[in-house]
Design a protein around this motif. Sequence first.
Motif, mmCIF file in Angstrom:
data_model
loop_
_atom_site.group_PDB
_atom_site.id
_atom_site.type_symbol
_atom_site.label_atom_id
_atom_site.label_comp_id
_atom_site.label_asym_id
_atom_site.label_seq_id
_atom_site.Cartn_x
_atom_site.Cartn_y
_atom_site.Cartn_z
ATOM 1 N N LYS A 1 7.374 -2.354 54.359
ATOM 2 C CA LYS A 1 8.525 -1.856 53.597
ATOM 3 C C LYS A 1 9.136 -2.947 52.727
ATOM 4 O O LYS A 1 9.813 -2.661 51.750
ATOM 5 N N GLY A 2 8.856 -4.214 53.075
ATOM 6 C CA GLY A 2 9.297 -5.349 52.267
ATOM 7 C C GLY A 2 8.256 -5.760 51.232
ATOM 8 O O GLY A 2 8.289 -6.871 50.720
ATOM 9 N N ASP A 3 7.310 -4.865 50.957
ATOM 10 C CA ASP A 3 6.248 -5.084 49.963
ATOM 11 C C ASP A 3 5.333 -6.255 50.317
ATOM 12 O O ASP A 3 4.886 -7.009 49.448
ATOM 13 N N ASN A 4 5.025 -6.390 51.590
ATOM 14 C CA ASN A 4 4.076 -7.391 52.043
ATOM 15 C C ASN A 4 2.737 -6.693 52.283
ATOM 16 O O ASN A 4 2.613 -5.869 53.189
ATOM 17 N N GLY A 5 1.743 -7.018 51.465
ATOM 18 C CA GLY A 5 0.445 -6.353 51.532
ATOM 19 C C GLY A 5 -0.271 -6.536 52.860
ATOM 20 O O GLY A 5 -0.940 -5.618 53.344
ATOM 21 N N LYS A 6 -0.134 -7.723 53.477
ATOM 22 C CA LYS A 6 -0.775 -7.946 54.781
ATOM 23 C C LYS A 6 -0.154 -7.048 55.841
ATOM 24 O O LYS A 6 -0.849 -6.542 56.721
ATOM 25 N N ASP B 1 -2.560 -2.123 46.268
ATOM 26 C CA ASP B 1 -1.669 -2.162 45.099
ATOM 27 C C ASP B 1 -0.792 -3.414 45.112
ATOM 28 O O ASP B 1 -0.355 -3.886 44.064
ATOM 29 N N LEU B 2 -0.563 -3.970 46.322
ATOM 30 C CA LEU B 2 0.210 -5.212 46.463
ATOM 31 C C LEU B 2 -0.704 -6.446 46.404
ATOM 32 O O LEU B 2 -0.289 -7.550 46.693
ATOM 33 N N ASP B 3 -1.974 -6.219 46.031
ATOM 34 C CA ASP B 3 -2.970 -7.268 45.797
ATOM 35 C C ASP B 3 -3.417 -7.983 47.074
ATOM 36 O O ASP B 3 -3.797 -9.151 47.035
ATOM 37 N N GLU B 4 -3.411 -7.279 48.207
ATOM 38 C CA GLU B 4 -3.936 -7.838 49.456
ATOM 39 C C GLU B 4 -5.413 -7.464 49.558
ATOM 40 O O GLU B 4 -5.757 -6.286 49.647
ATOM 41 N N VAL B 5 -6.281 -8.463 49.532
ATOM 42 C CA VAL B 5 -7.721 -8.218 49.479
ATOM 43 C C VAL B 5 -8.226 -7.451 50.701
ATOM 44 O O VAL B 5 -9.100 -6.584 50.572
ATOM 45 N N SER B 6 -7.682 -7.712 51.888
ATOM 46 C CA SER B 6 -8.130 -6.973 53.072
ATOM 47 C C SER B 6 -7.759 -5.493 52.954
ATOM 48 O O SER B 6 -8.509 -4.624 53.397
ATOM 49 N N GLY B 7 -6.606 -5.216 52.351
ATOM 50 C CA GLY B 7 -6.203 -3.829 52.124
ATOM 51 C C GLY B 7 -7.114 -3.135 51.133
ATOM 52 O O GLY B 7 -7.477 -1.971 51.311
ATOM 53 N N CYS B 8 -7.502 -3.857 50.081
ATOM 54 C CA CYS B 8 -8.428 -3.291 49.098
ATOM 55 C C CYS B 8 -9.767 -2.976 49.755
ATOM 56 O O CYS B 8 -10.362 -1.921 49.501
ATOM 57 N N ALA B 9 -10.249 -3.895 50.593
ATOM 58 C CA ALA B 9 -11.525 -3.665 51.275
ATOM 59 C C ALA B 9 -11.441 -2.435 52.171
ATOM 60 O O ALA B 9 -12.346 -1.595 52.174
ATOM 61 N N GLY B 10 -10.339 -2.309 52.914
ATOM 62 C CA GLY B 10 -10.159 -1.139 53.774
ATOM 63 C C GLY B 10 -10.072 0.145 52.974
ATOM 64 O O GLY B 10 -10.681 1.158 53.330
ATOM 65 N N GLU C 1 -15.993 4.798 43.174
ATOM 66 C CA GLU C 1 -14.728 4.057 43.214
ATOM 67 C C GLU C 1 -14.651 3.176 44.457
ATOM 68 O O GLU C 1 -14.197 2.029 44.393
ATOM 69 N N GLY C 2 -15.114 3.703 45.581
ATOM 70 C CA GLY C 2 -15.138 2.910 46.806
ATOM 71 C C GLY C 2 -16.025 1.684 46.653
ATOM 72 O O GLY C 2 -15.654 0.580 47.071
ATOM 73 N N THR C 3 -17.183 1.880 46.032
ATOM 74 C CA THR C 3 -18.100 0.764 45.784
ATOM 75 C C THR C 3 -17.453 -0.271 44.875
ATOM 76 O O THR C 3 -17.529 -1.476 45.130
ATOM 77 N N ARG C 4 -16.790 0.188 43.819
ATOM 78 C CA ARG C 4 -16.150 -0.727 42.864
ATOM 79 C C ARG C 4 -15.077 -1.590 43.559
ATOM 80 O O ARG C 4 -15.032 -2.804 43.382
ATOM 81 N N ILE C 5 -14.254 -0.936 44.388
ATOM 82 C CA ILE C 5 -13.172 -1.666 45.056
ATOM 83 C C ILE C 5 -13.729 -2.622 46.106
ATOM 84 O O ILE C 5 -13.265 -3.764 46.222
ATOM 85 N N LEU C 6 -14.731 -2.178 46.855
ATOM 86 C CA LEU C 6 -15.373 -3.081 47.823
ATOM 87 C C LEU C 6 -16.006 -4.275 47.104
ATOM 88 O O LEU C 6 -15.916 -5.407 47.566
ATOM 89 N N GLN C 7 -16.649 -4.007 45.955
ATOM 90 C CA GLN C 7 -17.288 -5.088 45.202
ATOM 91 C C GLN C 7 -16.244 -6.090 44.698
ATOM 92 O O GLN C 7 -16.466 -7.304 44.750
ATOM 93 N N GLN C 8 -15.104 -5.587 44.232
ATOM 94 C CA GLN C 8 -14.035 -6.492 43.791
ATOM 95 C C GLN C 8 -13.549 -7.362 44.952
ATOM 96 O O GLN C 8 -13.285 -8.552 44.768
ATOM 97 N N SER C 9 -13.439 -6.766 46.135
ATOM 98 C CA SER C 9 -13.011 -7.529 47.313
ATOM 99 C C SER C 9 -14.050 -8.577 47.672
ATOM 100 O O SER C 9 -13.712 -9.716 48.019
ATOM 101 N N CYS C 10 -15.309 -8.203 47.581
ATOM 102 C CA CYS C 10 -16.393 -9.146 47.847
ATOM 103 C C CYS C 10 -16.362 -10.281 46.824
ATOM 104 O O CYS C 10 -16.519 -11.454 47.182
ATOM 105 N N ASP C 11 -16.125 -9.941 45.560
ATOM 106 C CA ASP C 11 -16.063 -10.956 44.497
ATOM 107 C C ASP C 11 -14.914 -11.933 44.716
ATOM 108 O O ASP C 11 -14.949 -13.062 44.223
#
Length: 198
Positions: free
Chosen positions: A94-99, A130-139, A156-166
């Motif tokens: 709620k405090g906008d912490n992505g982790k 959306d808060l730029d937390e890479v683990s959240g993007c991977a999930g 879209e799932g592949t694209r987001i996973l690939q961005q997280s991998c990158d």
Amino acid sequence: MIRSPLIATVLACCAIALPASAQSGRVERSQAEIALENAKETFAEQRAARQEANSACAARDYDACVTAGDSYRKGTGGVQDYGLAIKSYDRACKGDNGKGCASLAYLTLLGRGMDADPAKARRLYKQSCDLDEVSGCAGYGNMLFSGTGGRKNVPEGTRILQQSCDRDYQWACERLDELGAYDPDSVAFERLKDIRGN
């Protein structure tokens, strides 16, 4: 009285350990006695860290809320308590912490301390991303790819996973590999192969 699992294990070891032996006219501590002393010190440090994280969380330090949540989830510094972990992660999110959002999503998906709710977990992972937390993007990417908690969207799932991998998030690279959806030209995959080879 509730004890940490670490201290309980060490106490059990002490109960079966041989007594300290005299060497060169002086009494040496046994390995079990040393282990118990170290476990007590570690537990005291973890308990102090948990209390400090709780105080900072109450003062709206949302990274500290995540630290407190991790402590409750893992049972370090005290009793394991998913309910308090959820509260800490929720406050962070709620405090906008992505982790905090990603950690809450993980517990929500698995149903730890609550009923499993894949749709809510997916929303939380997206919020984390959306808060730029890479683990959240991977999930989130993984849930899109598999259709967990909502509509399936493999591209879209592949694209987001690939961005997280990158971004060198190893789990995303491994997940893409498991799914057979990785980009063979990805520099991140080459780095992962190098790491595994060493």
